[in-house]
Scaffold this motif. Structure first.
Motif, PDB file in Angstrom:
ATOM      1  N   GLN A  56      14.728  -4.697  -1.616  1.00 32.81           N
ATOM      2  CA  GLN A  56      14.585  -4.482  -3.061  1.00 32.81           C
ATOM      3  C   GLN A  56      13.268  -3.785  -3.383  1.00 32.81           C
ATOM      4  O   GLN A  56      13.167  -3.038  -4.345  1.00 32.81           O
ATOM      5  N   HIS A  57      12.264  -4.028  -2.574  1.00 33.23           N
ATOM      6  CA  HIS A  57      10.923  -3.463  -2.800  1.00 33.23           C
ATOM      7  C   HIS A  57      10.549  -2.548  -1.626  1.00 33.23           C
ATOM      8  O   HIS A  57       9.444  -2.633  -1.080  1.00 33.23           O
ATOM      9  N   PHE A  58      11.476  -1.671  -1.277  1.00 27.04           N
ATOM     10  CA  PHE A  58      11.304  -0.838  -0.085  1.00 27.04           C
ATOM     11  C   PHE A  58      10.129   0.129  -0.221  1.00 27.04           C
ATOM     12  O   PHE A  58       9.479   0.458   0.762  1.00 27.04           O
ATOM     13  N   THR A  59       9.834   0.571  -1.424  1.00 26.86           N
ATOM     14  CA  THR A  59       8.670   1.444  -1.630  1.00 26.86           C
ATOM     15  C   THR A  59       7.387   0.696  -1.274  1.00 26.86           C
ATOM     16  O   THR A  59       6.482   1.269  -0.660  1.00 26.86           O
ATOM     17  N   PHE A  60       7.323  -0.575  -1.624  1.00 27.95           N
ATOM     18  CA  PHE A  60       6.162  -1.390  -1.261  1.00 27.95           C
ATOM     19  C   PHE A  60       6.068  -1.532   0.264  1.00 27.95           C
ATOM     20  O   PHE A  60       4.981  -1.450   0.839  1.00 27.95           O
ATOM     21  N   VAL A  61       7.207  -1.736   0.917  1.00 24.06           N
ATOM     22  CA  VAL A  61       7.223  -1.823   2.377  1.00 24.06           C
ATOM     23  C   VAL A  61       6.661  -0.529   2.972  1.00 24.06           C
ATOM     24  O   VAL A  61       5.821  -0.554   3.872  1.00 24.06           O
ATOM     25  N   ALA A  62       7.105   0.605   2.451  1.00 25.17           N
ATOM     26  CA  ALA A  62       6.625   1.906   2.937  1.00 25.17           C
ATOM     27  C   ALA A  62       5.121   2.062   2.688  1.00 25.17           C
ATOM     28  O   ALA A  62       4.386   2.557   3.542  1.00 25.17           O
ATOM     29  N   TYR A  63       4.666   1.629   1.515  1.00 22.79           N
ATOM     30  CA  TYR A  63       3.230   1.693   1.191  1.00 22.79           C
ATOM     31  C   TYR A  63       2.419   0.870   2.191  1.00 22.79           C
ATOM     32  O   TYR A  63       1.408   1.335   2.719  1.00 22.79           O
ATOM     33  N   THR A  64       2.874  -0.350   2.470  1.00 22.91           N
ATOM     34  CA  THR A  64       2.118  -1.194   3.395  1.00 22.91           C
ATOM     35  C   THR A  64       2.130  -0.608   4.804  1.00 22.91           C
ATOM     36  O   THR A  64       1.140  -0.716   5.518  1.00 22.91           O
ATOM     37  N   CYS A  65       3.237   0.025   5.178  1.00 24.16           N
ATOM     38  CA  CYS A  65       3.299   0.689   6.485  1.00 24.16           C
ATOM     39  C   CYS A  65       2.290   1.836   6.543  1.00 24.16           C
ATOM     40  O   CYS A  65       1.596   2.006   7.547  1.00 24.16           O
ATOM     41  N   PHE A  66       2.208   2.601   5.472  1.00 27.90           N
ATOM     42  CA  PHE A  66       1.200   3.675   5.399  1.00 27.90           C
ATOM     43  C   PHE A  66      -0.196   3.102   5.595  1.00 27.90           C
ATOM     44  O   PHE A  66      -1.007   3.648   6.348  1.00 27.90           O
ATOM     45  N   MET A  67      -0.480   1.980   4.915  1.00 30.17           N
ATOM     46  CA  MET A  67      -1.805   1.372   5.011  1.00 30.17           C
ATOM     47  C   MET A  67      -2.089   0.890   6.438  1.00 30.17           C
ATOM     48  O   MET A  67      -3.212   1.017   6.931  1.00 30.17           O
ATOM     49  N   VAL A  68      -1.088   0.343   7.109  1.00 28.09           N
ATOM     50  CA  VAL A  68      -1.245  -0.100   8.491  1.00 28.09           C
ATOM     51  C   VAL A  68      -1.535   1.109   9.382  1.00 28.09           C
ATOM     52  O   VAL A  68      -2.463   1.072  10.207  1.00 28.09           O
ATOM     53  N   GLU A  69      -0.768   2.173   9.221  1.00 32.34           N
ATOM     54  CA  GLU A  69      -0.984   3.366  10.041  1.00 32.34           C
ATOM     55  C   GLU A  69      -2.357   3.974   9.782  1.00 32.34           C
ATOM     56  O   GLU A  69      -3.050   4.380  10.718  1.00 32.34           O
ATOM     57  N   TYR A  70      -2.759   4.030   8.512  1.00 25.67           N
ATOM     58  CA  TYR A  70      -4.075   4.573   8.183  1.00 25.67           C
ATOM     59  C   TYR A  70      -5.175   3.711   8.821  1.00 25.67           C
ATOM     60  O   TYR A  70      -6.112   4.229   9.428  1.00 25.67           O
ATOM     61  N   SER A  71      -5.047   2.394   8.683  1.00 24.80           N
ATOM     62  CA  SER A  71      -6.054   1.476   9.222  1.00 24.80           C
ATOM     63  C   SER A  71      -6.145   1.583  10.737  1.00 24.80           C
ATOM     64  O   SER A  71      -7.239   1.527  11.306  1.00 24.80           O
ATOM     65  N   TYR A  72      -5.010   1.756  11.381  1.00 20.28           N
ATOM     66  CA  TYR A  72      -4.999   1.926  12.836  1.00 20.28           C
ATOM     67  C   TYR A  72      -5.716   3.214  13.231  1.00 20.28           C
ATOM     68  O   TYR A  72      -6.572   3.208  14.121  1.00 20.28           O
ATOM     69  N   LYS A  73      -5.394   4.303  12.560  1.00 23.45           N
ATOM     70  CA  LYS A  73      -6.035   5.588  12.869  1.00 23.45           C
ATOM     71  C   LYS A  73      -7.543   5.526  12.640  1.00 23.45           C
ATOM     72  O   LYS A  73      -8.309   6.212  13.312  1.00 23.45           O
ATOM     73  N   ARG A  74      -7.944   4.692  11.695  1.00 26.22           N
ATOM     74  CA  ARG A  74      -9.365   4.538  11.388  1.00 26.22           C
ATOM     75  C   ARG A  74     -10.059   3.592  12.367  1.00 26.22           C
ATOM     76  O   ARG A  74     -11.280   3.433  12.323  1.00 26.22           O
ATOM     77  N   GLY A  75      -9.290   2.973  13.235  1.00 27.65           N
ATOM     78  CA  GLY A  75      -9.859   2.076  14.238  1.00 27.65           C
ATOM     79  C   GLY A  75     -10.060   0.650  13.766  1.00 27.65           C
ATOM     80  O   GLY A  75     -10.816  -0.101  14.375  1.00 27.65           O
ATOM     81  N   LEU A  76      -9.355   0.262  12.713  1.00 25.84           N
ATOM     82  CA  LEU A  76      -9.527  -1.080  12.148  1.00 25.84           C
ATOM     83  C   LEU A  76      -8.507  -2.089  12.666  1.00 25.84           C
ATOM     84  O   LEU A  76      -8.597  -3.277  12.376  1.00 25.84           O
ATOM     85  N   ILE A  77      -7.522  -1.598  13.430  1.00 25.58           N
ATOM     86  CA  ILE A  77      -6.481  -2.456  14.003  1.00 25.58           C
ATOM     87  C   ILE A  77      -6.392  -2.160  15.494  1.00 25.58           C
ATOM     88  O   ILE A  77      -6.334  -0.993  15.894  1.00 25.58           O
TER      89      ILE A  77
END
Length: 105
Positions: free
Chosen positions: A61-82
């Protein structure tokens, strides 16, 4: 999450919904590591909670939010935070959610 972080999160979600990815990246680059990590963790924990309790209806139902959080995870990983291992687990969850959603159609 405090009010300031909540506002940053809302601003980022707004940019994501408008597909302003370059603006998101620029905005995130201006934020300190701890802010980005806290936003990422906060949103990831929401996804993980619903995933672990098999509330896929809410995730879909909130798939856009799921996509947003995935973006944040990918960004954080690329930044070396995960860490690599943690990132792999997170992405397995996102891939599973995506496949479950796709199999609905």
């Amino acid at each position: 999450m405090n009010e300031e972080l909540g506002q940053i999160d809302a601003d980022l979600k707004g940019l994501f919904v408008e597909s302003k990815i370059e603006e998101m990246n620029q905005f995130l680059q201006e934020q300190p590591d701890n802010t980005v990590k806290e936003l990422c963790d906060y949103n990831w924990n929401i996804i993980k909670k619903y995933y672990d309790t098999e509330r896929f209806d809410l995730l879909f139902q909130h798939f856009t939010f799921v996509a947003y959080t995935c973006f944040m995870v990918e960004y954080s990983y690329k930044r070396g935070l995960i860490l690599d291992e943690v990132f792999q687990i997170m992405m397995m969850v996102y891939n599973d959610i995506y496949e479950l959603k796709r199999s609905q159609h």
